[in-house]
Scaffold this motif. Structure first.
Motif, PDB file in Angstrom:
ATOM      1  N   GLY A  44       0.831  -1.189   0.000  1.00  0.00           N
ATOM      2  CA  GLY A  44       0.000   0.000   0.000  1.00  0.00           C
ATOM      3  C   GLY A  44       0.865   1.237   0.000  1.00  0.00           C
ATOM      4  O   GLY A  44       0.717   2.105   0.868  1.00  0.00           O
ATOM      5  N   SER A  45       1.781   1.324  -0.955  1.00  0.00           N
ATOM      6  CA  SER A  45       2.705   2.440  -1.011  1.00  0.00           C
ATOM      7  C   SER A  45       2.641   3.100  -2.376  1.00  0.00           C
ATOM      8  O   SER A  45       2.386   2.457  -3.394  1.00  0.00           O
ATOM      9  CB  SER A  45       4.139   1.977  -0.718  1.00  0.00           C
ATOM     10  N   PHE A  46       2.892   4.400  -2.390  1.00  0.00           N
ATOM     11  CA  PHE A  46       2.924   5.167  -3.638  1.00  0.00           C
ATOM     12  C   PHE A  46       4.054   6.176  -3.544  1.00  0.00           C
ATOM     13  O   PHE A  46       4.242   6.820  -2.508  1.00  0.00           O
ATOM     14  CB  PHE A  46       1.598   5.893  -3.876  1.00  0.00           C
ATOM     15  N   ARG A  47       4.791   6.311  -4.646  1.00  0.00           N
ATOM     16  CA  ARG A  47       5.915   7.236  -4.691  1.00  0.00           C
ATOM     17  C   ARG A  47       5.972   7.888  -6.060  1.00  0.00           C
ATOM     18  O   ARG A  47       5.822   7.217  -7.087  1.00  0.00           O
ATOM     19  CB  ARG A  47       7.222   6.492  -4.408  1.00  0.00           C
ATOM     20  N   GLN A  48       6.201   9.204  -6.067  1.00  0.00           N
ATOM     21  CA  GLN A  48       6.324   9.938  -7.316  1.00  0.00           C
ATOM     22  C   GLN A  48       7.554  10.837  -7.242  1.00  0.00           C
ATOM     23  O   GLN A  48       7.758  11.549  -6.258  1.00  0.00           O
ATOM     24  CB  GLN A  48       5.082  10.796  -7.572  1.00  0.00           C
ATOM     25  N   ALA A  49       8.377  10.790  -8.300  1.00  0.00           N
ATOM     26  CA  ALA A  49       9.577  11.624  -8.373  1.00  0.00           C
ATOM     27  C   ALA A  49       9.632  12.313  -9.728  1.00  0.00           C
ATOM     28  O   ALA A  49       9.278  11.715 -10.758  1.00  0.00           O
ATOM     29  CB  ALA A  49      10.835  10.790  -8.155  1.00  0.00           C
ATOM     30  N   ILE A  50      10.092  13.567  -9.738  1.00  0.00           N
ATOM     31  CA  ILE A  50      10.272  14.339 -10.967  1.00  0.00           C
ATOM     32  C   ILE A  50      11.647  14.992 -10.903  1.00  0.00           C
ATOM     33  O   ILE A  50      12.027  15.564  -9.879  1.00  0.00           O
ATOM     34  CB  ILE A  50       9.181  15.421 -11.128  1.00  0.00           C
ATOM     35  N   ASP A  51      12.384  14.895 -12.004  1.00  0.00           N
ATOM     36  CA  ASP A  51      13.757  15.411 -12.077  1.00  0.00           C
ATOM     37  C   ASP A  51      13.880  16.226 -13.363  1.00  0.00           C
ATOM     38  O   ASP A  51      13.703  15.692 -14.466  1.00  0.00           O
ATOM     39  CB  ASP A  51      14.733  14.234 -12.080  1.00  0.00           C
ATOM     40  N   ARG A  81       3.269   3.429   9.041  1.00  0.00           N
ATOM     41  CA  ARG A  81       3.090   4.220   7.823  1.00  0.00           C
ATOM     42  C   ARG A  81       4.079   5.375   7.833  1.00  0.00           C
ATOM     43  O   ARG A  81       4.129   6.147   8.797  1.00  0.00           O
ATOM     44  CB  ARG A  81       1.664   4.753   7.742  1.00  0.00           C
ATOM     45  N   GLN A  82       4.855   5.489   6.755  1.00  0.00           N
ATOM     46  CA  GLN A  82       5.856   6.547   6.665  1.00  0.00           C
ATOM     47  C   GLN A  82       5.620   7.370   5.405  1.00  0.00           C
ATOM     48  O   GLN A  82       5.454   6.832   4.313  1.00  0.00           O
ATOM     49  CB  GLN A  82       7.273   5.966   6.646  1.00  0.00           C
ATOM     50  N   LYS A  83       5.623   8.687   5.580  1.00  0.00           N
ATOM     51  CA  LYS A  83       5.457   9.608   4.465  1.00  0.00           C
ATOM     52  C   LYS A  83       6.758  10.370   4.253  1.00  0.00           C
ATOM     53  O   LYS A  83       7.599  10.463   5.146  1.00  0.00           O
ATOM     54  CB  LYS A  83       4.304  10.579   4.728  1.00  0.00           C
ATOM     55  N   GLU A  84       6.872  10.941   3.054  1.00  0.00           N
ATOM     56  CA  GLU A  84       8.084  11.700   2.743  1.00  0.00           C
ATOM     57  C   GLU A  84       7.789  12.754   1.693  1.00  0.00           C
ATOM     58  O   GLU A  84       7.066  12.495   0.720  1.00  0.00           O
ATOM     59  CB  GLU A  84       9.187  10.770   2.230  1.00  0.00           C
ATOM     60  N   GLN A 130      13.643  18.073   3.365  1.00  0.00           N
ATOM     61  CA  GLN A 130      12.882  16.823   3.436  1.00  0.00           C
ATOM     62  C   GLN A 130      12.193  16.706   4.779  1.00  0.00           C
ATOM     63  O   GLN A 130      12.760  17.085   5.812  1.00  0.00           O
ATOM     64  CB  GLN A 130      13.821  15.631   3.222  1.00  0.00           C
ATOM     65  N   VAL A 131      10.975  16.161   4.770  1.00  0.00           N
ATOM     66  CA  VAL A 131      10.263  15.827   6.005  1.00  0.00           C
ATOM     67  C   VAL A 131       9.842  14.371   5.939  1.00  0.00           C
ATOM     68  O   VAL A 131       9.501  13.849   4.867  1.00  0.00           O
ATOM     69  CB  VAL A 131       9.034  16.735   6.246  1.00  0.00           C
ATOM     70  N   ASN A 132       9.875  13.695   7.096  1.00  0.00           N
ATOM     71  CA  ASN A 132       9.528  12.275   7.195  1.00  0.00           C
ATOM     72  C   ASN A 132       8.697  12.025   8.442  1.00  0.00           C
ATOM     73  O   ASN A 132       9.237  11.685   9.492  1.00  0.00           O
ATOM     74  CB  ASN A 132      10.787  11.406   7.246  1.00  0.00           C
ATOM     75  N   PRO A 133       7.371  12.174   8.374  1.00  0.00           N
ATOM     76  CA  PRO A 133       6.537  11.738   9.498  1.00  0.00           C
ATOM     77  C   PRO A 133       6.286  10.238   9.422  1.00  0.00           C
ATOM     78  O   PRO A 133       6.174   9.660   8.343  1.00  0.00           O
ATOM     79  CB  PRO A 133       5.236  12.526   9.287  1.00  0.00           C
ATOM     80  N   ILE A 134       6.215   9.597  10.582  1.00  0.00           N
ATOM     81  CA  ILE A 134       5.956   8.155  10.637  1.00  0.00           C
ATOM     82  C   ILE A 134       4.969   7.883  11.768  1.00  0.00           C
ATOM     83  O   ILE A 134       5.140   8.362  12.887  1.00  0.00           O
ATOM     84  CB  ILE A 134       7.270   7.359  10.815  1.00  0.00           C
TER      85      ILE A 134
END
Length: 696
Positions: free
Chosen positions: A178-185, A215-218, A242-246
């Motif tokens: 149940g994870s989703f990640r999006q990156a743009i360069d 659950r970890q967000k970034e 960068q922020v990383n709430p968990i």
């Protein structure tokens, strides 16, 4: 970890690129060791051993380069995952987005683009790997360049640089947990003549973990600008945030203990069990700025100066189990509340260039660097009782643990300052024989000041002045494709333990002996390294036999072993990496701590990928790998295990590709960190990751 109280221009790879591969990316001449766009797992050169690009086969040490291509193929997005697949490195997760890292039985230190930062790696959140071109790792002491550090080695994180042609890429990942990640360069020139270039990388992710309810967000943003004042002078400026709430972070279960408190086993459970209440949380934010000025003289000399600043805030409030538990999972719980801040300042300036003498051309590097870590640490702890006073909780019902009001009961300011001057000379004694001499004059001071419950004066925990750290190596080119080397280096590591009367202990000292053989094959597309090493570590802090509340510098350890690595492209469309390590650690008049038990005697890592470029399978790629290790123990033993991974992908055209990764194919249950009196970490269960990349 959040619980800090528990520890403190591109050497382009020559290969034939099929029509289905991503287009080759040209980079500026100031980034000679760049791996982005090479399409290879092999890094030919590295900057970690001498502040400038050096051929790896000419470095008298064990050096590994984790290239951009391998990070993409294995979907490595965090430094924890990346270092798990570097030869000889142990990356041990803590369950909160951080880890500790070891090599050759000792901790690793860190550099950012060649600037050493004291205390900047262990148990700390790092930036997403989308902002880095490569990871360089040198195993063994590197005190000449880094100063007073642990002898395990050094990790150098090298940032992506702006390119001189416009380029945009995207990466979308969806995972089975149940994870989703999006990156743009996005990168390219910012003015007509291309003297001003920029780059921006943005990443967002929201991920459930292998452990239930975690659950970890970034959110990460990185920007960089290069400006050529002239063809010979370039200023580079970059910054990241960068922020990383968990939520639901879990430090795992402690081991089962008998009536005398001895560890006898683990609590039976599934390997997805979360042993902490759902209100557990952590939050980390970090930002950094970096500036680098390079000037290349007409006579081949180069000068560069780098300034670096990073800030990190880590705060958390969580309950954890221990010490110990009964076989049916009954245990005590404690609640820990923390707020830590870190400020790192770093500077490095050096000049490098050729010197002609006695019919040979030699290379000399002279420089100085400075590193300062200022930190604050506030914490509070409350022992949590069960429904009736004195009763325990069940690990299988952690939500019965209610949150308490935890005030900060302890607080301190801390300061670690290190600086030194260094020099390295590469002297060509004969055409095939090179003598490498390095030396550093080192200075270090560690201070602390209690702030809670009362503010008191600063005290000095460690002081090192005018310590000389030498390094010597011999490199012999047996043939153009085969090189033998031998090296000797000394190290110095400050200790914070004190004597019974409060006096400082002398620093740990020691030396490493290493011999090795490096080979290249297939027109330098494939490289191998084999090395034997021995580290003697002296003056380790041990308990004073006459005063158990104090320490003396009387311990010794010997870390010795063998490493072998092969990496590169045996065929134009076939990439391969494999690394094997044998490590034997012996302690004399000393006892290993809880992290020493996570060093396996045998460690093997493998990843490979093949791309079909012709016929009906054109555009299809297949890959896979494994990680295998022998037993480890922290009181409870984790037996030997092997994890197998596989990948299949397809290149639709030169702009779009997709891949499907199946990790832990056989769903092997295992601990990354087996239980002790406190804490444990499960390895990830079987999972699938779909990745779609575009490149324009």
């Amino acid at each position: 970890m959040f619980a800090m109280w528990t520890a403190q221009a591109h050497a382009q790879t020559t290969s034939t690129t099929p029509n289905t591969a991503l287009p080759k990316i040209d980079v500026t001449a100031s980034a000679d060791a760049t791996t982005e766009g090479s399409g290879s797992y092999a890094g030919r050169t590295a900057t970690i051993a001498g502040k400038t690009e050096q051929a790896i086969k000419e470095i008298p040490a064990s050096v590994s380069v984790l290239t951009r291509q391998r990070m993409d193929d294995q979907n490595l997005t965090s430094i924890q995952d990346a270092l798990k697949y570097v030869t000889g490195v142990q990356s041990v997760d803590y369950g909160d987005g951080t880890a500790y890292y070891k090599s050759r039985g000792n901790y690793l230190s860190i550099e950012f683009d060649g600037v050493p930062i004291i205390g900047g790696l262990q148990y700390l959140q790092q930036f997403d790997l989308a902002m880095y071109d490569r990871i360089e790792v040198i195993r063994g002491p590197s005190g000449v360049m880094d100063g007073v550090t642990d002898p395990g080695g050094t990790v150098n994180l090298v940032r992506k640089r702006p390119q001189d042609t416009f380029h945009v890429s995207t990466e979308t990942q969806v995972g089975s947990f149940g994870s989703f990640r999006q990156a743009i360069d996005v990168t390219g020139p910012l003015n007509k003549d291309g003297s001003l270039r920029g780059r921006a990388v943005v990443v967002g992710s929201d991920a459930l973990q292998s452990v239930d309810r975690t659950r970890q967000k970034e959110v990460m943003a990185y920007g960089a600008i290069d400006y050529d004042f002239s063809p010979r002078t370039t200023l580079s400026v970059s910054g990241g945030y960068q922020v990383n709430p968990i939520n639901g972070l879990d430090y795992g279960a402690s081991g089962v203990t008998d009536a005398d408190g001895n560890l006898i086993g683990r609590v039976p459970s599934s390997y997805s069990q979360n042993f902490s209440p759902s209100w557990n949380y952590g939050y980390t934010s970090l930002y950094e700025v970096n500036g680098n000025l390079v000037h290349r003289f007409e006579n081949g000399w180069k000068s560069q100066t780098t300034l670096f600043y990073r800030h990190e805030l880590a705060k958390s409030d969580y309950a954890y189990a221990g010490p110990g538990a009964t076989a049916d999972g009954l245990t005590f719980f404690g609640e820990q509340k923390q707020r830590n801040t870190y400020d790192w300042w770093g500077a490095d300036t050096n000049v490098t260039g050729p010197i002609k003498a006695f019919g040979q051309t030699h290379t000399l590097t002279i420089g100085a660097n400075y590193s300062l870590e200022s930190s604050t640490a506030d914490s509070g702890f409350v022992a949590l009782n069960g429904p009736f006073d004195g009763q325990t909780f069940s690990l299988f019902d952690p939500n019965a643990v209610e949150k308490a009001d935890v005030p900060f009961a302890f607080g301190s300011n801390n300061r670690i300052e290190q600086y030194g001057i260094y020099a390295q000379a590469r002297i060509h004694l004969l055409t095939p024989l090179t003598l490498v001499l390095g030396a550093r004059e080192a200075f270090l001071q560690e201070q602390s000041q209690p702030t809670i419950p009362d503010v008191t004066d600063w005290s000095t925990q460690a002081q090192v002045n005018h310590r000389f750290l030498p390094n010597v190596g011999l490199v012999y080119d047996i043939t153009p494709a085969m090189t033998a080397y031998a090296s000797y280096s000394r190290f110095l590591t400050a200790q914070t333990a004190t004597t019974y009367s409060g006096g400082l202990l002398p620093a740990r000292t020691g030396e490493q002996y290493e011999v090795g053989l490096k080979n290249s094959f297939f027109n330098n597309r494939l490289a191998t390294t084999a090395a034997l090493f021995r580290i003697n570590d002296n003056n380790r802090a041990i308990t004073d036999p006459n005063n158990p509340l104090g320490s003396i510098a009387g311990g010794k350890s010997t870390d010795q072993g063998f490493e072998f690595e092969v990496t590169g492209q045996p065929l134009a469309n076939w990439n391969v990496y494999a690394g094997y390590t044998y490590l034997n650690v012996n302690y004399e008049n000393d006892m290993p701590n809880l992290t020493d038990g996570t060093d396996p005697k045998h460690l093997f890592k493998l990843w490979t990928k093949y791309l079909f470029s012709q016929g009906t399978l054109r555009g299809l790629s297949v890959g896979g790998g494994m990680l295998a290790q022998t037993r480890i123990s922290r009181g409870v033993e984790q037996g030997a295990y092997a994890i197998f991974n596989a990948q299949v992908g397809f290149q639709f055209n030169k702009h779009v590709q997709a891949s499907l990764n199946l990790n832990n194919i056989f769903n092997r249950d295992y601990y990354i960190r087996p239980p002790g009196n406190f804490f444990s970490t499960f390895g990830a269960r079987r999972n699938v990751m779909l990745t779609v990349r575009s490149d324009f």
